[in-house]
Design a protein around this motif. Structure first.
Motif, mmCIF file in Angstrom:
data_model
loop_
_atom_site.group_PDB
_atom_site.id
_atom_site.type_symbol
_atom_site.label_atom_id
_atom_site.label_comp_id
_atom_site.label_asym_id
_atom_site.label_seq_id
_atom_site.Cartn_x
_atom_site.Cartn_y
_atom_site.Cartn_z
ATOM 1 N N HIS A 1 0.835 -1.207 0.000
ATOM 2 C CA HIS A 1 0.000 0.000 0.000
ATOM 3 C C HIS A 1 0.868 1.254 0.000
ATOM 4 O O HIS A 1 0.610 2.203 -0.758
ATOM 5 C CB HIS A 1 -0.921 -0.007 1.225
ATOM 6 C CG HIS A 1 -1.792 1.203 1.319
ATOM 7 N ND1 HIS A 1 -1.454 2.318 2.080
ATOM 8 C CD2 HIS A 1 -2.975 1.505 0.724
ATOM 9 C CE1 HIS A 1 -2.389 3.233 1.961
ATOM 10 N NE2 HIS A 1 -3.333 2.763 1.150
ATOM 11 N N LYS A 2 1.902 1.264 0.820
ATOM 12 C CA LYS A 2 2.817 2.414 0.898
ATOM 13 C C LYS A 2 3.501 2.651 -0.447
ATOM 14 O O LYS A 2 3.596 3.790 -0.916
ATOM 15 C CB LYS A 2 3.859 2.150 1.985
ATOM 16 C CG LYS A 2 4.997 3.178 2.094
ATOM 17 C CD LYS A 2 6.010 2.719 3.144
ATOM 18 C CE LYS A 2 7.262 3.592 3.144
ATOM 19 N NZ LYS A 2 7.023 4.914 3.720
ATOM 20 N N VAL A 3 3.960 1.572 -1.081
ATOM 21 C CA VAL A 3 4.642 1.669 -2.381
ATOM 22 C C VAL A 3 3.698 2.229 -3.442
ATOM 23 O O VAL A 3 4.077 3.108 -4.235
ATOM 24 C CB VAL A 3 5.181 0.279 -2.793
ATOM 25 C CG1 VAL A 3 5.575 0.261 -4.262
ATOM 26 C CG2 VAL A 3 6.370 -0.098 -1.922
ATOM 27 N N LEU A 4 2.465 1.750 -3.453
ATOM 28 C CA LEU A 4 1.491 2.247 -4.429
ATOM 29 C C LEU A 4 1.196 3.725 -4.215
ATOM 30 O O LEU A 4 1.045 4.486 -5.173
ATOM 31 C CB LEU A 4 0.202 1.423 -4.341
ATOM 32 C CG LEU A 4 0.301 -0.032 -4.797
ATOM 33 C CD1 LEU A 4 -0.974 -0.791 -4.446
ATOM 34 C CD2 LEU A 4 0.567 -0.118 -6.296
ATOM 35 N N GLU A 5 1.119 4.135 -2.958
ATOM 36 C CA GLU A 5 0.785 5.523 -2.640
ATOM 37 C C GLU A 5 1.968 6.470 -2.879
ATOM 38 O O GLU A 5 1.789 7.589 -3.365
ATOM 39 C CB GLU A 5 0.359 5.631 -1.160
ATOM 40 C CG GLU A 5 -0.988 5.012 -0.861
ATOM 41 C CD GLU A 5 -2.133 5.806 -1.468
ATOM 42 O OE1 GLU A 5 -2.287 6.994 -1.150
ATOM 43 O OE2 GLU A 5 -2.868 5.223 -2.304
ATOM 44 N N GLU A 6 3.173 6.018 -2.557
ATOM 45 C CA GLU A 6 4.321 6.923 -2.606
ATOM 46 C C GLU A 6 5.073 6.896 -3.933
ATOM 47 O O GLU A 6 5.638 7.903 -4.351
ATOM 48 C CB GLU A 6 5.287 6.589 -1.468
ATOM 49 C CG GLU A 6 4.700 6.880 -0.098
ATOM 50 C CD GLU A 6 5.733 6.763 1.021
ATOM 51 O OE1 GLU A 6 6.944 6.651 0.725
ATOM 52 O OE2 GLU A 6 5.316 6.788 2.200
ATOM 53 N N TYR A 7 5.100 5.739 -4.595
ATOM 54 C CA TYR A 7 5.922 5.618 -5.800
ATOM 55 C C TYR A 7 5.112 5.457 -7.086
ATOM 56 O O TYR A 7 5.602 5.784 -8.163
ATOM 57 C CB TYR A 7 6.885 4.431 -5.667
ATOM 58 C CG TYR A 7 7.786 4.490 -4.471
ATOM 59 C CD1 TYR A 7 8.619 5.595 -4.249
ATOM 60 C CD2 TYR A 7 7.823 3.450 -3.551
ATOM 61 C CE1 TYR A 7 9.461 5.654 -3.142
ATOM 62 C CE2 TYR A 7 8.666 3.498 -2.446
ATOM 63 C CZ TYR A 7 9.476 4.601 -2.244
ATOM 64 O OH TYR A 7 10.302 4.652 -1.152
ATOM 65 N N PHE A 8 3.892 4.912 -6.968
ATOM 66 C CA PHE A 8 3.122 4.602 -8.177
ATOM 67 C C PHE A 8 1.696 5.146 -8.093
ATOM 68 O O PHE A 8 0.750 4.533 -8.571
ATOM 69 C CB PHE A 8 3.104 3.084 -8.405
ATOM 70 C CG PHE A 8 4.479 2.495 -8.528
ATOM 71 C CD1 PHE A 8 5.273 2.766 -9.637
ATOM 72 C CD2 PHE A 8 5.001 1.684 -7.526
ATOM 73 C CE1 PHE A 8 6.545 2.234 -9.757
ATOM 74 C CE2 PHE A 8 6.276 1.140 -7.629
ATOM 75 C CZ PHE A 8 7.046 1.424 -8.756
ATOM 76 N N LEU A 9 1.549 6.302 -7.500
ATOM 77 C CA LEU A 9 0.230 6.910 -7.350
ATOM 78 C C LEU A 9 -0.385 7.181 -8.724
ATOM 79 O O LEU A 9 0.217 7.834 -9.571
ATOM 80 C CB LEU A 9 0.340 8.215 -6.556
ATOM 81 C CG LEU A 9 -0.981 8.859 -6.122
ATOM 82 C CD1 LEU A 9 -1.719 7.941 -5.144
ATOM 83 C CD2 LEU A 9 -0.736 10.219 -5.471
#
Length: 489
Positions: free
Chosen positions: A24-32
């Protein structure tokens, strides 16, 4: 619910950062805003093996990955796709463990397929067994029932050991149908919007047949589970590795299918610098497909492309992929090999490495995938242009691990610095946002060493032009001001 015509991500629950919270963090921070089509999370359930594909249950999430709250959280912004192995469940599941203890007296006994359910005397003839489409040396495993000492022989299509760790389910049993309904209902409650029906080709066991994609029974089962899924606001995606005409039959019935032909077609086009076969295929394939280049297994060859290749040509492609560090999954059954002995089931390696880590060739491959009609999926290793993990394959002894490495947050940040990854993200955004991809598709006539693909809708169009001599790809399109713009991929 309609499946969104935008790019999806495929990932294991622990491959981008370590668990579902990190995902979830990766999707929000890097691949929004990148994966507007959804997220396919490979099996996050408690499992006894096969990296999640031998599930104990679908009612729980493996605690090491997180819990259902984490799935729901990701599902707030992304359509979630999960797998349901409709053909089998783990031998370590509570259901089969109860059967091992009590045998036919178990409350779960009717979930499974003792051989006498199909052959009343429990003795199929050698000819009948020979006819079955096998994934193992034989389709059965024997177990001793604890309470009685009786040996029970049950159907086990999959599994690398004997007795198998994956036990087939009897989809004609009311008990199995209720269990599948419970699993799907739980998915629906937890924001799951698409369910891949894994290994569905094997669910029909019928005496005197191959027991693979048995018609019309397979369609009757799909109708049943499809109606159930629709009532729960879930779309289904049948997963079948078989001769391409089998896939096309599913498409004729209106189902979504996987394009297991495209990855090899694109690979051979880029290697041979010849687009004749690719263009012919793109003109004639069904449109209602999920497309991919890479996944957790490998690039399909047999049986998916049977009758679509010359084995002499395929050997050249395979040999080059081996030179580039790939490895192979082979057809075990002699009767399913080609007459000349060609037996490649899948070519394993990262797609980037199979293209010799050539940025332009890799972006050309993605551009063709994104222009092919269907829902594009990008595997997490391919997203970061990952290279072959030879060490992982060697340590595990499983050749598939060459394309299954996990990335820490630091490694993701390093991957994002690669020019090829930034170019890919730009291409994904274009595929997600340009309106013409919801219009009409056309393969434009071109020379054998190039491809020209076009989408048109109203006054908008976008045209992909690739020169296979230098792998240069460009997209001509009409921008929001009505001006024609050229975008070098």
């Amino acid at each position: 619910m309609a499946i969104k015509n935008q790019v999806q991500l495929i990932t294991y629950p622990d491959s981008l950062g370590g668990d579902l919270k990190s995902l979830h963090k990766v999707l929000e921070e890097y691949f929004l805003g990148i994966f507007k089509g959804g997220i396919h999370i490979l099996p996050p359930f408690p499992s006894s093996g096969d990296r999640g594909f031998a599930p104990l249950t679908y009612l729980e999430i493996e605690p090491g990955f997180g819990d259902w709250k984490d799935i729901r959280r990701i599902g707030e912004k992304h359509d979630i796709l999960l797998d349901l192995m409709v053909n089998h469940i783990s031998a370590k599941s509570a259901y089969f463990q109860d059967f091992l203890k009590y045998g036919r007296k178990s409350e779960y006994a009717d979930l499974f397929i003792p051989v006498d359910k199909i052959w009343a005397d429990g003795n199929p003839t050698p000819e009948e067994v020979e006819k079955i489409f096998l994934r193992r040396i034989e389709p059965f495993s024997s177990f001793i029932i604890e309470e009685t000492g009786v040996t029970e022989k049950v159907w086990t299509t999959f599994g690398k050991v004997t007795p198998s760790e994956q036990i087939d389910l009897d989809i004609n049993s009311q008990a199995t149908r209720q269990l599948l309904a419970d699993f799907l209902t739980n998915f629906s409650r937890n924001n799951v919007r698409i369910v891949r029906l894994d290994a569905i080709g094997y669910v029909i066991k019928k005496r005197g047949t191959t027991c693979f994609f048995v018609e019309p029974e397979i369609y009757q089962f799909l109708d049943w589970i499809g109606e159930l899924a629709t009532s729960l606001n879930i779309e289904i995606l049948p997963e079948v590795h078989a001769h391409y005409l089998t896939q096309f039959k599913l498409a004729e019935q209106g189902h979504w299918i996987y394009d297991f032909i495209l990855p090899y077609r694109i690979l051979e086009t880029l290697i041979n610098k010849n687009s004749v076969r690719l263009k012919e295929y793109l003109k004639n394939r069904p449109a209602k497909q999920f497309t991919m280049l890479d996944c957790h297994d490998g690039v399909p060859v047999k049986p998916d492309l049977n009758d679509l290749y010359e084995s002499e040509d395929a050997r050249k492609v395979v040999d080059l992929c081996l030179e580039r560090g790939g490895n192979l999954s082979l057809i075990l059954s002699p009767k399913h090999r080609d007459a000349d002995g060609f037996d490649v089931h899948q070519i394993r390696g990262t797609y980037y490495s199979l293209l010799d880590s050539n940025d332009d060739a890799y972006l050309a491959a993605r551009a063709i995938q994104f222009f092919a009609p269907g829902i594009p999926q990008v595997y997490y290793v391919g997203l970061l242009a990952g290279e072959n993990d030879q060490k992982g394959a060697e340590i595990s002894g499983d050749g598939r691990e060459i394309n299954r490495q996990n990335f820490s947050l630091e490694e993701i940040e390093q991957g994002l610095k690669k020019d090829v990854v930034q170019r890919l993200l730009k291409l994904i955004r274009f595929r997600n946002e340009y309106a013409a991809f919801n219009g009409e598709f056309k393969v434009i006539n071109s020379e054998h060493d190039e491809v020209r693909l076009e989408w048109k809708k109203d006054k908008k169009y976008c045209r992909l032009i690739i020169n296979f001599q230098n792998y240069q790809s460009m997209i001509e399109y009409i921008d929001e001001n009505g001006e024609e713009v050229t975008y070098l991929v």
